[in-house]
Motif scaffolding. Structure first.
Motif, PDB file in Angstrom:
ATOM      1  N   ARG A   1      -0.391  19.804  -5.445  1.00  0.00           N
ATOM      2  CA  ARG A   1      -0.741  19.853  -4.004  1.00  0.00           C
ATOM      3  C   ARG A   1      -0.927  18.450  -3.447  1.00  0.00           C
ATOM      4  NH1 ARG A   1      -6.502  21.651  -3.439  1.00  0.00           N
ATOM      5  NH2 ARG A   1      -6.730  19.411  -3.859  1.00  0.00           N
ATOM      6  N   ASP A   2      -1.666  17.594  -4.175  1.00  0.00           N
ATOM      7  CA  ASP A   2      -1.911  16.236  -3.690  1.00  0.00           C
ATOM      8  C   ASP A   2      -0.633  15.407  -3.649  1.00  0.00           C
ATOM      9  OD1 ASP A   2      -4.562  16.862  -3.414  1.00  0.00           O
ATOM     10  OD2 ASP A   2      -5.211  15.876  -5.264  1.00  0.00           O
ATOM     11  N   ALA A   3       0.214  15.559  -4.658  1.00  0.00           N
ATOM     12  CA  ALA A   3       1.472  14.812  -4.680  1.00  0.00           C
ATOM     13  C   ALA A   3       2.348  15.209  -3.496  1.00  0.00           C
ATOM     14  CB  ALA A   3       2.206  15.060  -5.990  1.00  0.00           C
ATOM     15  N   THR A   4       2.361  16.507  -3.160  1.00  0.00           N
ATOM     16  CA  THR A   4       3.151  16.973  -2.006  1.00  0.00           C
ATOM     17  C   THR A   4       2.605  16.389  -0.707  1.00  0.00           C
ATOM     18  OG1 THR A   4       3.650  19.058  -3.155  1.00  0.00           O
ATOM     19  CG2 THR A   4       3.937  19.021  -0.769  1.00  0.00           C
ATOM     20  N   THR A   5       1.278  16.385  -0.580  1.00  0.00           N
ATOM     21  CA  THR A   5       0.644  15.816   0.626  1.00  0.00           C
ATOM     22  C   THR A   5       1.021  14.355   0.799  1.00  0.00           C
ATOM     23  OG1 THR A   5      -1.235  17.328   0.487  1.00  0.00           O
ATOM     24  CG2 THR A   5      -1.560  15.303   1.735  1.00  0.00           C
ATOM     25  N   LEU A   6       0.956  13.585  -0.285  1.00  0.00           N
ATOM     26  CA  LEU A   6       1.261  12.159  -0.202  1.00  0.00           C
ATOM     27  C   LEU A   6       2.730  11.925   0.110  1.00  0.00           C
ATOM     28  CD1 LEU A   6      -0.843  10.818  -3.225  1.00  0.00           C
ATOM     29  CD2 LEU A   6      -1.435  10.756  -0.801  1.00  0.00           C
ATOM     30  N   ALA A   7       3.603  12.706  -0.526  1.00  0.00           N
ATOM     31  CA  ALA A   7       5.051  12.537  -0.295  1.00  0.00           C
ATOM     32  C   ALA A   7       5.404  12.854   1.150  1.00  0.00           C
ATOM     33  CB  ALA A   7       5.832  13.423  -1.253  1.00  0.00           C
ATOM     34  N   GLU A   8       4.859  13.947   1.690  1.00  0.00           N
ATOM     35  CA  GLU A   8       5.153  14.318   3.082  1.00  0.00           C
ATOM     36  C   GLU A   8       4.596  13.274   4.052  1.00  0.00           C
ATOM     37  OE1 GLU A   8       3.442  18.159   3.484  1.00  0.00           O
ATOM     38  OE2 GLU A   8       5.124  19.205   2.527  1.00  0.00           O
ATOM     39  N   THR A   9       3.440  12.723   3.752  1.00  0.00           N
ATOM     40  CA  THR A   9       2.848  11.694   4.621  1.00  0.00           C
ATOM     41  C   THR A   9       3.707  10.433   4.622  1.00  0.00           C
ATOM     42  OG1 THR A   9       0.631  12.547   4.153  1.00  0.00           O
ATOM     43  CG2 THR A   9       0.776  10.332   5.075  1.00  0.00           C
ATOM     44  N   LEU A  10       4.257  10.075   3.452  1.00  0.00           N
ATOM     45  CA  LEU A  10       5.119   8.888   3.360  1.00  0.00           C
ATOM     46  C   LEU A  10       6.400   9.072   4.145  1.00  0.00           C
ATOM     47  CD1 LEU A  10       4.582   8.062  -0.403  1.00  0.00           C
ATOM     48  CD2 LEU A  10       3.946   6.565   1.507  1.00  0.00           C
ATOM     49  N   LEU A  11       6.929  10.296   4.193  1.00  0.00           N
ATOM     50  CA  LEU A  11       8.189  10.560   4.887  1.00  0.00           C
ATOM     51  C   LEU A  11       8.001  10.694   6.399  1.00  0.00           C
ATOM     52  CD1 LEU A  11       9.833  13.113   2.411  1.00  0.00           C
ATOM     53  CD2 LEU A  11      10.506  10.728   2.810  1.00  0.00           C
TER      54      LEU A  11
ATOM     55  N   GLN B   1       0.819  -1.207   0.000  1.00  0.00           N
ATOM     56  CA  GLN B   1       0.000   0.000   0.000  1.00  0.00           C
ATOM     57  C   GLN B   1       0.855   1.260   0.000  1.00  0.00           C
ATOM     58  OE1 GLN B   1      -2.191  -1.171   3.489  1.00  0.00           O
ATOM     59  NE2 GLN B   1      -4.061  -1.649   2.297  1.00  0.00           N
ATOM     60  N   ARG B   2       1.974   1.237   0.743  1.00  0.00           N
ATOM     61  CA  ARG B   2       2.881   2.393   0.745  1.00  0.00           C
ATOM     62  C   ARG B   2       3.485   2.593  -0.637  1.00  0.00           C
ATOM     63  NH1 ARG B   2       4.268   4.346   5.848  1.00  0.00           N
ATOM     64  NH2 ARG B   2       6.061   5.398   4.922  1.00  0.00           N
ATOM     65  N   GLN B   3       3.874   1.481  -1.270  1.00  0.00           N
ATOM     66  CA  GLN B   3       4.467   1.578  -2.602  1.00  0.00           C
ATOM     67  C   GLN B   3       3.445   2.112  -3.608  1.00  0.00           C
ATOM     68  OE1 GLN B   3       7.728   1.134  -3.445  1.00  0.00           O
ATOM     69  NE2 GLN B   3       7.059   1.959  -5.434  1.00  0.00           N
ATOM     70  N   ALA B   4       2.185   1.683  -3.468  1.00  0.00           N
ATOM     71  CA  ALA B   4       1.142   2.163  -4.374  1.00  0.00           C
ATOM     72  C   ALA B   4       0.947   3.662  -4.221  1.00  0.00           C
ATOM     73  CB  ALA B   4      -0.161   1.418  -4.101  1.00  0.00           C
ATOM     74  N   VAL B   5       0.929   4.146  -2.981  1.00  0.00           N
ATOM     75  CA  VAL B   5       0.776   5.579  -2.738  1.00  0.00           C
ATOM     76  C   VAL B   5       1.986   6.341  -3.279  1.00  0.00           C
ATOM     77  CG1 VAL B   5       0.618   7.345  -0.939  1.00  0.00           C
ATOM     78  CG2 VAL B   5      -0.722   5.250  -0.738  1.00  0.00           C
ATOM     79  N   LYS B   6       3.187   5.794  -3.094  1.00  0.00           N
ATOM     80  CA  LYS B   6       4.413   6.447  -3.576  1.00  0.00           C
ATOM     81  C   LYS B   6       4.403   6.560  -5.094  1.00  0.00           C
ATOM     82  CE  LYS B   6       9.460   6.050  -3.305  1.00  0.00           C
ATOM     83  NZ  LYS B   6      10.588   5.240  -2.770  1.00  0.00           N
ATOM     84  N   THR B   7       4.037   5.489  -5.777  1.00  0.00           N
ATOM     85  CA  THR B   7       3.990   5.499  -7.245  1.00  0.00           C
ATOM     86  C   THR B   7       2.916   6.471  -7.735  1.00  0.00           C
ATOM     87  OG1 THR B   7       4.686   3.187  -7.263  1.00  0.00           O
ATOM     88  CG2 THR B   7       3.717   4.058  -9.298  1.00  0.00           C
ATOM     89  N   PHE B   8       1.782   6.473  -7.074  1.00  0.00           N
ATOM     90  CA  PHE B   8       0.689   7.368  -7.454  1.00  0.00           C
ATOM     91  C   PHE B   8       1.135   8.823  -7.308  1.00  0.00           C
ATOM     92  CE2 PHE B   8      -3.150   9.821  -6.641  1.00  0.00           C
ATOM     93  CZ  PHE B   8      -3.997   9.391  -7.655  1.00  0.00           C
ATOM     94  N   ALA B   9       1.837   9.148  -6.206  1.00  0.00           N
ATOM     95  CA  ALA B   9       2.312  10.512  -5.985  1.00  0.00           C
ATOM     96  C   ALA B   9       3.301  10.927  -7.069  1.00  0.00           C
ATOM     97  CB  ALA B   9       2.952  10.622  -4.609  1.00  0.00           C
ATOM     98  N   ALA B  10       4.180  10.008  -7.457  1.00  0.00           N
ATOM     99  CA  ALA B  10       5.158  10.321  -8.510  1.00  0.00           C
ATOM    100  C   ALA B  10       4.445  10.601  -9.833  1.00  0.00           C
ATOM    101  CB  ALA B  10       6.135   9.164  -8.659  1.00  0.00           C
ATOM    102  N   LEU B  11       3.440   9.828 -10.162  1.00  0.00           N
ATOM    103  CA  LEU B  11       2.705  10.047 -11.407  1.00  0.00           C
ATOM    104  C   LEU B  11       1.967  11.378 -11.369  1.00  0.00           C
ATOM    105  CD1 LEU B  11       1.309   6.435 -11.962  1.00  0.00           C
ATOM    106  CD2 LEU B  11       2.989   7.607 -13.389  1.00  0.00           C
ATOM    107  N   LEU B  12       1.355  11.702 -10.217  1.00  0.00           N
ATOM    108  CA  LEU B  12       0.703  12.999 -10.095  1.00  0.00           C
ATOM    109  C   LEU B  12       1.688  14.135 -10.326  1.00  0.00           C
ATOM    110  CD1 LEU B  12      -1.724  12.797  -6.996  1.00  0.00           C
ATOM    111  CD2 LEU B  12      -2.323  12.848  -9.407  1.00  0.00           C
ATOM    112  N   GLY B  13       2.903  13.979  -9.790  1.00  0.00           N
ATOM    113  CA  GLY B  13       3.925  15.019  -9.948  1.00  0.00           C
ATOM    114  C   GLY B  13       4.302  15.262 -11.392  1.00  0.00           C
ATOM    115  N   ARG B  14       4.227  14.264 -12.221  1.00  0.00           N
ATOM    116  CA  ARG B  14       4.566  14.423 -13.633  1.00  0.00           C
ATOM    117  C   ARG B  14       3.482  15.164 -14.403  1.00  0.00           C
ATOM    118  NH1 ARG B  14       5.825   8.443 -15.391  1.00  0.00           N
ATOM    119  NH2 ARG B  14       5.627   9.421 -17.477  1.00  0.00           N
ATOM    120  N   HIS B  15       2.249  15.072 -13.914  1.00  0.00           N
ATOM    121  CA  HIS B  15       1.159  15.821 -14.535  1.00  0.00           C
ATOM    122  C   HIS B  15       0.831  16.986 -13.597  1.00  0.00           C
ATOM    123  CE1 HIS B  15      -2.330  16.941 -16.668  1.00  0.00           C
ATOM    124  NE2 HIS B  15      -3.242  16.240 -15.994  1.00  0.00           N
TER     125      HIS B  15
END
Length: 581
Positions: free
Chosen positions: A258-268, A237-251
């Protein structure tokens, strides 16, 4: 079979009968006729028990029996034969003599015909067998329970005030779950009003609360010892969220960034499972809990490529499914916790309520039903009490059976079983009448399905026949057509067992059905805004009054006045005249 023949067969005291009688079809006349025929056939007045639901109905039944007997006593010879024929009896010398004498015999008989209510029957039973029932001899009946309920609530509050313990903790939990103390009182009083259901539910359990908890766990399909967020998020589940955040960052739209930043900070961050769940939930779910929409777009496909876009959408659905599953488990756990708190505090409130009544030697209506039912079914004296009743009751008649609740049905069942097991030569009978469409006591746990259950039981054990009465004696054809349309179509037809098409004895009488507009709450009423402190001795609290019932009544009255003002012509018995009150 004609309606008249059907009615007279149901009145035959040699038959056990269940009658499904619609409104205005002569149900009360049939019930009284059944009693008359029992008396004319030689039944002792005190061997007949007629039970209904209100004192008014019981008094009316007694009054009608007396009135009909008085008519038989005073009728002229030719009229007497006619009246006996109306109830299905062929007159002979003995029948005429008995018909003349019955009124005086019953008037002076010390053991009179019993037309009573369920509660009066239970009260009489408990007064006769108080020690066997475990109630205080000479108890009094409390018809109003508001003060007793308040005293029980005060006792519960006093028990928990400043004293940490399970009940105090439970009340604190309920105040949060019910959003206020007033709602807690309402919730707990609802358990008091349905205490017969609670007693029936935990009957025979050594630890009622533990039993109820285990049943709740099974019903909600949860393990109360397991945290709904246990193991969340796992590595996948963590890997899925990490991959999703990276894809959001590319678009990198504003929202995606904003959402990609939220997910990345939550993972860290070293977030706990509840914190992680709360942090990522807004990215994937809307405020109402539904998944946010992620769909294909040309711009998104250009930024991520077709494979990346498909991966983004697939990950979104996957993570949403995980979050929804967790949300469902949390909701089930909250329901479990609130329900356990409710039954725990409610059971304690009920204990105070019962104690206060016992100290004052009081029983209420629910106590009457439950204690009488337990006396006839569970007590060690049940068989003996059933025997004593069996020697007194030969003929049982129950009116308005659609308003019977489960406790009342289990109260009647031992009496019916005794009748079924008795000597056939003794001449005993059962007569039940009701109509599922007219059940109005759901707030007293009435279950119209019990009419079907009782009919089936009587058919199996006493060979009782069902006699439907569907020909109205007071409604015009237009009214009957409306009833057939409403109750004969889905979904009501499925809920009403074997609905028969209704007819009327007055097919030519004037009638009209109107669909009046629905009266809704006045949403345009201006809200009163407080401009300062209010003196409660001089100024009442601002309150908006719900006037829907008043407006509905005014609308109906207006329709009636219009019919009269317009001199509406009506026809009855082939004659036309102007409508009048």
């Amino acid at each position: 079979m004609s309606s008249t023949n059907n009615t007279l067969q149901a009145a035959d005291p040699q038959r056990n009968a269940t009658v499904h009688a619609s409104a205005g079809t002569g149900k009360t006349w049939l019930l009284v006729t059944r009693i008359l025929r029992l008396l004319l056939a030689g039944a002792r007045p005190d061997s007949i028990l007629a039970v209904t639901f209100t004192r008014k109905a019981a008094a009316e039944m007694q009054e009608r029996v007396s009135g009909r007997l008085h008519e038989l006593m005073c009728a002229a010879p030719d009229k007497l034969d006619e009246k006996l024929s109306e109830v299905g009896i062929t007159a002979d010398a003995n029948t005429r003599k008995r018909a003349r004498q019955l009124y005086e015999e019953i008037l002076f008989d010390p053991y009179s015909l019993r037309t009573t209510t369920f509660h009066a029957f239970c009260q009489e039973l408990l007064q006769r067998f108080p020690l066997e029932a475990g109630v205080s001899p000479g108890f009094e009946l409390s018809e109003t329970t508001g003060l007793l309920e308040q005293q029980a609530w005060d006792a519960l509050v006093t028990e928990t005030a400043g004293k940490p313990g399970p009940i105090a903790t439970t009340l604190d939990s309920l105040i949060v779950g019910c959003e206020g103390l007033s709602n807690v009182q309402t919730a707990l009083r609802s358990l008091l009003s349905h205490r017969s259901d609670w007693w029936a539910y935990v009957q025979g359990q050594s630890d009622p609360l533990a039993y109820a908890r285990s049943q709740l766990e099974q019903l909600l399909e949860i393990d109360a010892a397991t945290d709904p967020l246990e193991g969340f998020p796992d590595d996948m589940q963590r890997q899925a969220v990490k991959t999703f955040a990276a894809l959001l960052g590319r678009h990198n739209t504003k929202t995606n960034t904003r959402d990609a930043t939220t997910l990345a900070e939550t993972l860290l961050a070293p977030a706990s499972p509840p914190e992680f769940y709360a942090a990522i939930q807004p990215v994937f779910l809307k405020k109402d809990g539904d998944p946010r929409i992620r769909k294909e777009s040309n711009t998104q496909r250009q930024r991520l490529g077709e494979a990346g876009e498909q991966q983004l959408i697939a990950l979104h659905h996957r993570i949403c499914d995980d979050l929804l599953a967790i949300g469902d488990r949390i909701a089930r756990r909250n329901t479990f916790n609130n329900s356990v708190a409710w039954i725990t505090a409610g059971n304690q409130l009920l204990a105070h309520y019962q104690r206060i009544k016992q100290e004052q030697r009081l029983l209420d209506f629910s106590d009457l039903e439950w204690q009488a039912c337990a006396l006839l079914n569970q007590s060690q004296h049940a068989v003996w009490v059933q025997y004593k009743l069996d020697t007194r009751i030969d003929h049982l008649l129950v009116d308005e059976f659609q308003d019977t609740n489960p406790t009342q049905w289990h109260l009647l069942l031992p009496l019916l079983q005794e009748l079924a097991a008795g000597n056939e030569e003794r001449g005993r009978s059962v007569f039940l009448v009701g109509d599922t469409k007219q059940s109005i006591y759901s707030f007293r746990r009435a279950n119209p399905a019990l009419l079907r259950e009782a009919s089936h039981w009587l058919d199996q054990h006493l060979q009782a026949k069902n006699y439907p009465l569907d020909a109205s004696r007071r409604s015009a054809q237009a009214i009957i057509d409306c009833v057939n349309t409403v109750f004969g179509s889905q979904p009501l037809a499925q809920r009403i067992d074997s609905f028969n098409t209704h007819t009327t004895h007055l097919p030519d009488m004037y009638g009209r059905v109107e669909c009046l507009p629905l009266v809704t709450a006045d949403t345009a009423a201006a809200e009163v805004t407080a401009t300062g402190l209010r003196n409660p001795l001089q100024t009442p609290r601002p309150a908006s009054e719900d006037l829907r019932y008043t407006r509905e009544g005014q609308m109906i009255a207006g329709e009636i006045l219009a019919l009269l003002a317009n001199a509406t012509p009506v026809t009855r018995d082939g004659e036309t005249h102007t409508l009048r009150y």
